[in-house]
Design a protein around this motif. Structure first.
Motif, mmCIF file in Angstrom:
data_model
loop_
_atom_site.group_PDB
_atom_site.id
_atom_site.type_symbol
_atom_site.label_atom_id
_atom_site.label_comp_id
_atom_site.label_asym_id
_atom_site.label_seq_id
_atom_site.Cartn_x
_atom_site.Cartn_y
_atom_site.Cartn_z
ATOM 1 N N ALA A 36 0.856 -1.192 0.000
ATOM 2 C CA ALA A 36 0.000 0.000 0.000
ATOM 3 C C ALA A 36 0.887 1.234 0.000
ATOM 4 O O ALA A 36 1.145 1.844 1.053
ATOM 5 C CB ALA A 36 -0.924 -0.023 1.215
ATOM 6 N N TRP A 37 1.361 1.606 -1.190
ATOM 7 C CA TRP A 37 2.281 2.736 -1.274
ATOM 8 C C TRP A 37 1.574 4.056 -1.018
ATOM 9 O O TRP A 37 2.206 5.016 -0.523
ATOM 10 C CB TRP A 37 2.954 2.752 -2.645
ATOM 11 C CG TRP A 37 3.882 1.601 -2.867
ATOM 12 C CD1 TRP A 37 3.745 0.608 -3.783
ATOM 13 C CD2 TRP A 37 5.089 1.315 -2.154
ATOM 14 N NE1 TRP A 37 4.781 -0.288 -3.689
ATOM 15 C CE2 TRP A 37 5.623 0.128 -2.695
ATOM 16 C CE3 TRP A 37 5.750 1.936 -1.097
ATOM 17 C CZ2 TRP A 37 6.805 -0.443 -2.224
ATOM 18 C CZ3 TRP A 37 6.927 1.378 -0.622
ATOM 19 C CH2 TRP A 37 7.434 0.200 -1.181
ATOM 20 N N VAL A 74 1.245 8.599 2.870
ATOM 21 C CA VAL A 74 0.513 9.377 3.864
ATOM 22 C C VAL A 74 1.157 9.236 5.233
ATOM 23 O O VAL A 74 1.316 10.226 5.971
ATOM 24 C CB VAL A 74 -0.962 8.932 3.891
ATOM 25 C CG1 VAL A 74 -1.691 9.533 5.087
ATOM 26 C CG2 VAL A 74 -1.658 9.337 2.609
ATOM 27 N N ALA A 75 1.559 8.009 5.608
ATOM 28 C CA ALA A 75 2.204 7.800 6.904
ATOM 29 C C ALA A 75 3.550 8.512 6.977
ATOM 30 O O ALA A 75 3.889 9.125 7.999
ATOM 31 C CB ALA A 75 2.381 6.307 7.164
ATOM 32 N N GLY A 76 4.343 8.439 5.887
ATOM 33 C CA GLY A 76 5.643 9.089 5.896
ATOM 34 C C GLY A 76 5.540 10.602 5.998
ATOM 35 O O GLY A 76 6.234 11.235 6.813
ATOM 36 N N ASN A 95 -6.236 2.318 6.245
ATOM 37 C CA ASN A 95 -6.037 2.561 4.820
ATOM 38 C C ASN A 95 -7.119 3.519 4.327
ATOM 39 O O ASN A 95 -8.304 3.169 4.316
ATOM 40 C CB ASN A 95 -6.101 1.250 4.035
ATOM 41 C CG ASN A 95 -5.572 1.387 2.618
ATOM 42 O OD1 ASN A 95 -5.519 2.485 2.068
ATOM 43 N ND2 ASN A 95 -5.167 0.279 2.036
ATOM 44 N N PRO A 96 -6.758 4.738 3.914
ATOM 45 C CA PRO A 96 -7.795 5.708 3.514
ATOM 46 C C PRO A 96 -8.519 5.341 2.231
ATOM 47 O O PRO A 96 -9.587 5.892 1.950
ATOM 48 C CB PRO A 96 -7.002 7.013 3.341
ATOM 49 C CG PRO A 96 -5.607 6.572 3.059
ATOM 50 C CD PRO A 96 -5.405 5.303 3.816
ATOM 51 N N LEU A 153 8.055 1.898 5.026
ATOM 52 C CA LEU A 153 8.118 0.475 4.677
ATOM 53 C C LEU A 153 7.199 -0.356 5.569
ATOM 54 O O LEU A 153 6.559 -1.308 5.103
ATOM 55 C CB LEU A 153 9.556 -0.015 4.782
ATOM 56 C CG LEU A 153 10.534 0.501 3.729
ATOM 57 C CD1 LEU A 153 11.946 0.015 4.028
ATOM 58 C CD2 LEU A 153 10.107 0.069 2.333
ATOM 59 N N SER A 154 7.148 -0.011 6.853
ATOM 60 C CA SER A 154 6.265 -0.742 7.764
ATOM 61 C C SER A 154 4.815 -0.581 7.376
ATOM 62 O O SER A 154 4.026 -1.537 7.445
ATOM 63 C CB SER A 154 6.490 -0.259 9.198
ATOM 64 O OG SER A 154 5.574 -0.854 10.092
#
Length: 364
Positions: free
Chosen positions: A17-18, A23-25, A57-58, A278-279
């Motif tokens: 899920a890139w 978004v997380a990064g 996951n949006p 990556l996580s």
């Protein structure tokens, strides 16, 4: 060989899920950099809130609802943990309640269990961060946590817009959702779940009480070790539980050694951001591996801006105590389960023996 390795490890690989990883990064990068340049400890909570929200996951149908749910409940849990750090009885009851809540949510499937472990981690971080810095306001901690999560929510809305999705999808019927959860809960035997819940309540309450009474710095190493060890669901075999405890303690020792060797916040931020992406991109669907993956990420984020890496033995001692508490409670539950099984076998054999004696005593 590849399939057998995946089956042995328990990982369920899927498409990365890139979008959620980006978004997380970006969500964690802004508060981390602000905390690095300003030195204010409040940006730590914004970073934790951003990562808590980024676990959803949006792009999924209920992704935005789950994101807001994680933000609200996580902010409340962090604030309650920080507030209870100076009250032993409140800390005891609060950790016992969260242990029961986690065990109750696990009855309704892995997704509900993932929600429970996220809230437990936020509670542990809130209690363990008390006394580390000069930022001692639970309401401000909850507000900064929510601000970090809302920043990620804003990025998630932008991601949905790039994919041409509705900003807020249609909601399912509540009755249908409750029927599915009730059907899932009936699969777990109630007696087995009660012993499982007792072990969670005892271990969580003892861990939270030890941190409060001893006033341990970085106490989340202890409480997170308790929750992570119990998440392996190895109550039936004490030998496997002992192996899991040793593995978790070794993983904590490796993390502490790496943090002590670096001891440089800018370098740790540079290393941590790619690890977060990556996580999140390769987030595990397996429940036990998800718990380990999420716990390690939260601990690394909480320790990224730490200035006391010159004392690694405190973290190691806390982790050892937490693993020991979980292992002792697991042993007690294992012995109790064997005792209950023996009593049930004796009761089942006793009526058969009496009935056979009665049949032998009858003469034609």
């Amino acid at each position: 060989m590849k399939k057998s390795l995946w089956k042995y490890v328990g990982w369920q690989p899927g498409r990365p899920a890139w979008g959620a990883a980006a978004v997380a990064g970006l969500g964690c990068a802004l508060p981390l950099l602000l905390g690095l340049f300003s030195g204010h400890p409040g940006f730590l909570w914004a970073t934790v809130g951003a990562f808590q929200a980024a676990k959803a996951n949006p792009l999924h149908r209920l992704g935005m609802l789950r994101m807001l749910l994680l933000i609200g409940l996580g902010a409340g849990s962090a604030g309650l943990g920080f507030w209870s750090a100076t009250h032993p009885l409140i800390s005891l009851g609060l950790f016992a309640f969260y242990g029961l809540l986690l065990a109750w949510l696990q009855r309704y499937g892995s997704e509900a269990g993932k929600l429970g472990i996220g809230l437990a981690i936020c509670l542990c971080l809130g209690q363990g961060q008390h006394g580390v810095g000069d930022f001692n306001n639970p309401q401000a901690i909850a507000a900064l946590f929510a601000l970090g999560g809302l920043w990620v929510t804003l990025l998630a809305f932008g991601l949905r817009g790039m994919h041409g999705l509705r900003m807020w999808p249609y909601m399912p019927r509540l009755l249908s959702l409750l029927k599915v959860l009730r059907r899932r809960a009936r699969r777990t035997p109630i007696r087995q779940w009660r012993l499982h819940a007792i072990s969670y309540v005892l271990a969580a309450a003892i861990g939270g009480l030890i941190v409060t009474l001893a006033d341990l710095p970085r106490g989340y190493w202890l409480t997170l070790a308790v929750f992570t060890t119990l998440q392996m669901d190895l109550q039936r075999s004490f030998v496997r539980a002992l192996q899991a405890s040793i593995g978790i303690f070794c993983a904590a020792a490796v993390l502490i050694y790496m943090g002590h060797s670096l001891a440089d916040p800018p370098m740790m931020v540079m290393i941590m951001l790619p690890l977060v992406m990556l996580s999140r991109a390769f987030q595990s669907h397996h429940y036990g591996l998800f718990v380990l993956q999420t716990t390690l990420s939260f601990v690394l984020l909480a320790e990224t801006l730490a200035q006391d890496w010159g004392l690694p033995q405190l973290r190691l001692i806390n982790a050892a105590i937490g693993v020991g508490v979980a292992l002792v409670v697991t042993l007690l539950m294992y012995l109790l389960r064997r005792l209950v099984t023996r009593i049930a076998l004796r009761k089942s054999r006793h009526p058969a023996a009496t009935d056979q004696g009665r049949d032998d005593s009858i003469t034609p």
